[in-house]
Design an enzyme around this catalytic site. Sequence first.
Site: not given
Length: 254
Positions: A158, A162
């Site tokens: 994740y 980002k």
Amino acid sequence: MSTRLEGKTALVTGATSNIGRAVADAFAAEGAHVAVSGRSAGRGEEVVGAIRARGGRADFVRAALDGSAAASQALAREATGVLGGRIDILVNSAGIYPGDSTVATDEKTFDEVYAINVKAPFFLTAAVAPVMAQAGGGVIINLGSWIARLGVPAGALYSSTKGAVETLTRAWAAEFGPQGVRVNAISPGVVQTPVPGETDAVEAMMKGTPAGRMGTPEEIANAAVYLAGDESAFVHGVVLDVDGGRTTVAVMGG
């Protein structure tokens, strides 16, 4: 009702819950006509109904952003129609967070997370930004994350997505900024909707920060309103940290 975004139209992805919903609510409260986008029609209509009950303008646009260019392009077309022919503001908020370790992450999960968190906003921006430029300008706001720059021993997949989004923000600011499209990002800290009487395990991640607490979706939405409005007309390519000081400050003994 405030009018900082009066006369503007906005497409907010991932707008049926958490930060995306708060952004949609805040934009509508500031006078924007908001296309609320998400997977669940039930939740989407509930968000739209709540906005309308407060006197705002909103419509639901269902979208299953799977990372394909076709899905992103379809959302751009439908939202443009719902919003009366133009999108002034795009907020790329939709995303998924698997918290598995690197070793426990399989290839299917890897591909799905990159598809939703990176490919979907990439192709949505590719569809929307040129039209904004032709219309004389617009604003794109991406959602990054504090763990893109402060490593923690979980969620590597994740955090890497980002990091990609924050890099794309700067690249898109260079690509589309000269054409009148401002591109910026918000990097939230630990944000949860508090549940009365319950302690969230991730709250410990905010120890040692000036804020000393988790943030709220509404606090992130306030930053989005600023980046969407005329007050930030001279702001291009920034990643605005709204994280209680998590990535910049260490409070000793906190």
